[in-house]
Design a protein around this motif. Structure first.
Motif, PDB file in Angstrom:
ATOM      1  N   THR A 135       0.821  -1.217   0.000  1.00 29.20           N
ATOM      2  CA  THR A 135       0.000   0.000   0.000  1.00 29.20           C
ATOM      3  C   THR A 135       0.855   1.268   0.000  1.00 29.20           C
ATOM      4  OG1 THR A 135      -1.499   1.273   1.406  1.00 29.20           O
ATOM      5  CG2 THR A 135      -0.133  -0.332   2.531  1.00 29.20           C
ATOM      6  N   ASP A 136       0.301   2.325  -0.547  1.00 28.60           N
ATOM      7  CA  ASP A 136       1.008   3.615  -0.511  1.00 28.60           C
ATOM      8  C   ASP A 136       1.099   4.163   0.914  1.00 28.60           C
ATOM      9  OD1 ASP A 136      -1.656   4.402  -0.126  1.00 28.60           O
ATOM     10  OD2 ASP A 136      -1.678   5.868  -1.760  1.00 28.60           O
ATOM     11  N   GLU A 137       0.345   3.577   1.846  1.00 25.45           N
ATOM     12  CA  GLU A 137       0.373   4.078   3.234  1.00 25.45           C
ATOM     13  C   GLU A 137       1.708   3.830   3.911  1.00 25.45           C
ATOM     14  OE1 GLU A 137      -2.881   3.637   5.812  1.00 25.45           O
ATOM     15  OE2 GLU A 137      -4.351   3.563   4.217  1.00 25.45           O
ATOM     16  N   VAL A 138       2.534   2.940   3.354  1.00 28.04           N
ATOM     17  CA  VAL A 138       3.827   2.668   4.002  1.00 28.04           C
ATOM     18  C   VAL A 138       4.741   3.899   4.002  1.00 28.04           C
ATOM     19  CG1 VAL A 138       3.805   0.172   3.580  1.00 28.04           C
ATOM     20  CG2 VAL A 138       4.894   1.699   1.911  1.00 28.04           C
ATOM     21  N   TYR A 139       4.486   4.856   3.101  1.00 29.90           N
ATOM     22  CA  TYR A 139       5.311   6.075   3.067  1.00 29.90           C
ATOM     23  C   TYR A 139       4.912   7.071   4.153  1.00 29.90           C
ATOM     24  CZ  TYR A 139       6.612   4.539  -1.672  1.00 29.90           C
ATOM     25  OH  TYR A 139       7.075   3.831  -2.751  1.00 29.90           O
ATOM     26  N   GLY A 140       3.776   6.820   4.804  1.00 29.83           N
ATOM     27  CA  GLY A 140       3.272   7.792   5.773  1.00 29.83           C
ATOM     28  C   GLY A 140       2.628   8.969   5.066  1.00 29.83           C
ATOM     29  N   SER A 141       2.345  10.016   5.829  1.00 30.62           N
ATOM     30  CA  SER A 141       1.664  11.182   5.259  1.00 30.62           C
ATOM     31  C   SER A 141       2.636  11.979   4.398  1.00 30.62           C
ATOM     32  CB  SER A 141       1.132  12.044   6.408  1.00 30.62           C
ATOM     33  OG  SER A 141       0.197  12.964   5.916  1.00 30.62           O
ATOM     34  N   VAL A 142       2.200  12.329   3.184  1.00 33.89           N
ATOM     35  CA  VAL A 142       3.070  13.021   2.225  1.00 33.89           C
ATOM     36  C   VAL A 142       2.461  14.399   1.974  1.00 33.89           C
ATOM     37  CG1 VAL A 142       4.088  12.881  -0.096  1.00 33.89           C
ATOM     38  CG2 VAL A 142       3.639  10.789   1.191  1.00 33.89           C
ATOM     39  N   GLU A 143       2.966  15.391   2.687  1.00 31.03           N
ATOM     40  CA  GLU A 143       2.326  16.716   2.631  1.00 31.03           C
ATOM     41  C   GLU A 143       2.490  17.360   1.252  1.00 31.03           C
ATOM     42  OE1 GLU A 143       0.681  17.751   5.609  1.00 31.03           O
ATOM     43  OE2 GLU A 143       1.260  15.747   6.290  1.00 31.03           O
ATOM     44  N   GLU A 144       3.637  17.116   0.626  1.00 35.08           N
ATOM     45  CA  GLU A 144       3.909  17.724  -0.687  1.00 35.08           C
ATOM     46  C   GLU A 144       4.623  16.739  -1.598  1.00 35.08           C
ATOM     47  OE1 GLU A 144       6.283  21.276  -0.368  1.00 35.08           O
ATOM     48  OE2 GLU A 144       4.731  22.199   0.902  1.00 35.08           O
ATOM     49  N   GLY A 145       4.455  16.907  -2.897  1.00 32.39           N
ATOM     50  CA  GLY A 145       5.153  16.062  -3.866  1.00 32.39           C
ATOM     51  C   GLY A 145       4.608  14.640  -3.853  1.00 32.39           C
ATOM     52  N   SER A 146       5.363  13.714  -4.451  1.00 31.50           N
ATOM     53  CA  SER A 146       4.915  12.327  -4.566  1.00 31.50           C
ATOM     54  C   SER A 146       6.035  11.382  -4.171  1.00 31.50           C
ATOM     55  CB  SER A 146       4.509  12.024  -6.014  1.00 31.50           C
ATOM     56  OG  SER A 146       3.465  12.880  -6.405  1.00 31.50           O
ATOM     57  N   SER A 147       5.686  10.277  -3.534  1.00 30.68           N
ATOM     58  CA  SER A 147       6.700   9.314  -3.083  1.00 30.68           C
ATOM     59  C   SER A 147       7.219   8.500  -4.260  1.00 30.68           C
ATOM     60  CB  SER A 147       6.093   8.333  -2.076  1.00 30.68           C
ATOM     61  OG  SER A 147       5.363   9.017  -1.096  1.00 30.68           O
ATOM     62  N   THR A 148       8.524   8.311  -4.310  1.00 32.15           N
ATOM     63  CA  THR A 148       9.080   7.353  -5.262  1.00 32.15           C
ATOM     64  C   THR A 148       9.447   6.098  -4.474  1.00 32.15           C
ATOM     65  OG1 THR A 148      11.393   7.947  -5.010  1.00 32.15           O
ATOM     66  CG2 THR A 148      10.119   9.245  -6.596  1.00 32.15           C
ATOM     67  N   GLU A 149       9.692   5.014  -5.205  1.00 28.79           N
ATOM     68  CA  GLU A 149       9.933   3.720  -4.572  1.00 28.79           C
ATOM     69  C   GLU A 149      11.165   3.730  -3.667  1.00 28.79           C
ATOM     70  OE1 GLU A 149       9.080   4.243  -7.696  1.00 28.79           O
ATOM     71  OE2 GLU A 149       7.427   2.893  -8.217  1.00 28.79           O
ATOM     72  N   GLU A 150      12.048   4.704  -3.875  1.00 30.86           N
ATOM     73  CA  GLU A 150      13.272   4.760  -3.051  1.00 30.86           C
ATOM     74  C   GLU A 150      13.049   5.521  -1.752  1.00 30.86           C
ATOM     75  OE1 GLU A 150      13.528   5.328  -6.495  1.00 30.86           O
ATOM     76  OE2 GLU A 150      14.051   3.187  -6.518  1.00 30.86           O
ATOM     77  N   ASP A 151      11.920   6.193  -1.622  1.00 30.62           N
ATOM     78  CA  ASP A 151      11.711   7.023  -0.426  1.00 30.62           C
ATOM     79  C   ASP A 151      11.664   6.173   0.833  1.00 30.62           C
ATOM     80  OD1 ASP A 151      11.712   9.180  -2.032  1.00 30.62           O
ATOM     81  OD2 ASP A 151       9.639   9.780  -1.695  1.00 30.62           O
ATOM     82  N   ARG A 152      11.971   6.861   1.929  1.00 28.41           N
ATOM     83  CA  ARG A 152      11.985   6.218   3.244  1.00 28.41           C
ATOM     84  C   ARG A 152      10.572   5.773   3.618  1.00 28.41           C
ATOM     85  NH1 ARG A 152      11.961   8.006   8.862  1.00 28.41           N
ATOM     86  NH2 ARG A 152      10.784   9.848   8.266  1.00 28.41           N
ATOM     87  N   LEU A 153      10.443   4.616   4.251  1.00 31.04           N
ATOM     88  CA  LEU A 153       9.134   4.189   4.745  1.00 31.04           C
ATOM     89  C   LEU A 153       8.897   4.825   6.113  1.00 31.04           C
ATOM     90  CD1 LEU A 153       8.891   0.396   3.804  1.00 31.04           C
ATOM     91  CD2 LEU A 153       8.549   2.423   2.397  1.00 31.04           C
ATOM     92  N   ALA A 154       7.717   5.385   6.307  1.00 27.89           N
ATOM     93  CA  ALA A 154       7.412   6.040   7.586  1.00 27.89           C
ATOM     94  C   ALA A 154       5.940   5.796   7.957  1.00 27.89           C
ATOM     95  CB  ALA A 154       7.704   7.533   7.482  1.00 27.89           C
ATOM     96  N   PRO A 155       5.562   4.507   8.106  1.00 30.72           N
ATOM     97  CA  PRO A 155       4.149   4.210   8.388  1.00 30.72           C
ATOM     98  C   PRO A 155       3.751   4.760   9.749  1.00 30.72           C
ATOM     99  CG  PRO A 155       5.512   2.263   8.716  1.00 30.72           C
ATOM    100  CD  PRO A 155       6.409   3.304   8.128  1.00 30.72           C
ATOM    101  N   ARG A 156       2.484   5.153   9.889  1.00 28.00           N
ATOM    102  CA  ARG A 156       2.064   5.845  11.112  1.00 28.00           C
ATOM    103  C   ARG A 156       0.882   5.200  11.813  1.00 28.00           C
ATOM    104  NH1 ARG A 156       1.948  11.507  11.443  1.00 28.00           N
ATOM    105  NH2 ARG A 156      -0.234  11.356  10.815  1.00 28.00           N
ATOM    106  N   SER A 157       0.308   4.127  11.239  1.00 25.53           N
ATOM    107  CA  SER A 157      -0.793   3.440  11.930  1.00 25.53           C
ATOM    108  C   SER A 157      -0.376   1.978  12.122  1.00 25.53           C
ATOM    109  CB  SER A 157      -2.079   3.499  11.097  1.00 25.53           C
ATOM    110  OG  SER A 157      -1.978   2.642   9.975  1.00 25.53           O
ATOM    111  N   PRO A 158      -1.017   1.278  13.068  1.00 26.85           N
ATOM    112  CA  PRO A 158      -0.685  -0.156  13.206  1.00 26.85           C
ATOM    113  C   PRO A 158      -0.902  -0.910  11.889  1.00 26.85           C
ATOM    114  CG  PRO A 158      -1.928   0.602  15.102  1.00 26.85           C
ATOM    115  CD  PRO A 158      -1.933   1.744  14.113  1.00 26.85           C
ATOM    116  N   TYR A 159      -1.895  -0.489  11.111  1.00 27.53           N
ATOM    117  CA  TYR A 159      -2.115  -1.138   9.808  1.00 27.53           C
ATOM    118  C   TYR A 159      -0.918  -0.920   8.881  1.00 27.53           C
ATOM    119  CZ  TYR A 159      -3.362  -1.371   4.916  1.00 27.53           C
ATOM    120  OH  TYR A 159      -3.317  -1.620   3.570  1.00 27.53           O
TER     121      TYR A 159
END
Ligand code: TDX
Length: 342
Positions: A124-148
């Motif tokens: 899921t795209d949720e693994v990147y966490g909240s992305v306030e600006e721009g778009s996540s690429t596959e190399e971006d850091r994972l920053a999940p924020r919910s238990p899910y």
């Protein structure tokens, strides 16, 4: 190809199984634990197809998985089995780690031991966490924020470690918010559509200005099949619909499709840790040859029509065990909520 799809009686899984059997001409074994959101009605049309087999079982059942892979000469595995709902993960996080991390690990290890040729983890795209600006690429850091999302991140990291450690050919897709027919009515769009059909209030969290990128389930399944066939081993692919919308706007759009008043919207207490925005860069999967084909306007209209025409599918769900969850999640919120005008 002989493919094992896990969670194939769920929302994305059932659309995927149908696509693989009827369009791809594959032989598919569907293993599903039939927990609260798994529903055999979702795959009823495939029941008598000789290329399709349903098995009731859990990805945590090592022996079952081992024998299924062996007996059906499985060449590819697509793991759609998961606990998926963020709000439920806040109420009961433990089961998310069991299925999404431990279950994934069991499936993966049995696949590796049996020498399966391709293993695709639906993430899921949720693994990147909240992305306030721009778009996540596959190399971006994972920053999940919910238990899910933390559980999904754990599951996919385990999958990716099998490429690094064993050169076991795995792929991961990170899909954006998916919608369409057969989605369990706990999720935003089917919850709001079915509530609106019944003239019940629509519980919009916070200020309703959170943004999601909506992806039609048919487009998502086409992407998963494409990555299974053509994806590079050890790679991650973002899958987005290119339809970024504020939740409030989606609520208004679906009310307009149903000719229902905006006064049904209730602003209610926000979800704890609510991610403001997700957005994925899809350049990598576009270069592999996939792009979405269904516009949000067309997809939403046909989804709304599906729920209008399939009340016998969702009404028993909403009046069954779901009712207790709904009460727990929304009763106090709705009592304290406010309408657009107030
Ligand atoms: O009652 C609600 N009110 C509301 O305002 C619900 C259920 C949701 N929302 C908001 C929260 C989100 O901003 O709508 C948005 C979408 O909510 P969900 O349908 O719960 O999806 P989300 O939390 O964005 O996560 C989804 O997308 C990624 C899926 O549930 C995940 O399984 C998927 O991985």
């Amino acid at each position: 190809m002989n493919i094992l799809v896990t969670g194939g009686a769920g929302f994305i899984g059932s659309h995927l199984v149908r696509r693989l059997v009827t369009r791809g001409g594959h032989s598919v074994v569907n293993v599903d634990a039939l927990k609260y959101s798994g529903n055999l009605l979702n795959v009823k049309d495939l029941e008598h197809d000789s290329r399709y087999r349903f098995v009731h079982g859990d990805i945590c059942d090592r022996q079952l998985i081992e024998s299924l892979i062996r007996d059906h000469k499985i060449e590819g595995i697509i793991n759609c089995a998961a606990e998926t709902h963020v709000d439920r993960s806040i109420l009961d996080p433990g089961v998310f780690a069991s299925t999404d991390v431990v279950g994934t690990g069991i499936l993966l290890e049995e696949a590796r031991r049996a020498g399966v040729k391709r293993f695709l983890q639906v993430s899921t795209d949720e693994v990147y966490g909240s992305v306030e600006e721009g778009s996540s690429t596959e190399e971006d850091r994972l920053a999940p924020r919910s238990p899910y999302s933390a559980s999904k991140a754990g599951g996919e990291l385990l999958v990716l470690s099998y490429w690094t450690t064993y050169r076991f050919p795995v792929m991961v897709t990170r899909g954006s918010n998916t919608y369409g027919p057969n989605q369990y009515p706990e999720k935003f769009i089917p919850l709001f559509v079915t509530n609106a059909i019944e003239d019940q209030p629509l519980p919009l969290y916070g200020d309703g200005r959170q943004r999601r990128d909506w992806l039609a389930v048919q487009d998502h399944c086409a992407a998963i099949e494409h990555v299974l066939m053509y994806g590079e081993a050890g790679s991650v692919y973002n899958v987005g619909g290119g339809n970024e919308r504020e939740n409030l706007v989606v609520a208004e759009e679906l009310l307009a499709c149903l000719s229902k008043p905006k006064s049904l919207i209730r602003f209610v207490q926000d979800r704890p840790g609510h991610d403001r925005r997700y957005s994925v860069d899809c350049g990598k999967i576009n270069r592999l040859g996939w792009k979405p084909e269904i516009s949000f306007e067309r997809g939403l209209r046909s989804t709304v029509e599906w729920y209008q025409q399939h009340q016998p599918w969702w009404q028993p769900i909403k009046s069954g065990a779901f009712k207790q969850y709904y009460e727990e999640q929304y009763r106090r919120r709705l009592k304290e909520g406010r309408t657009c005008a107030s």
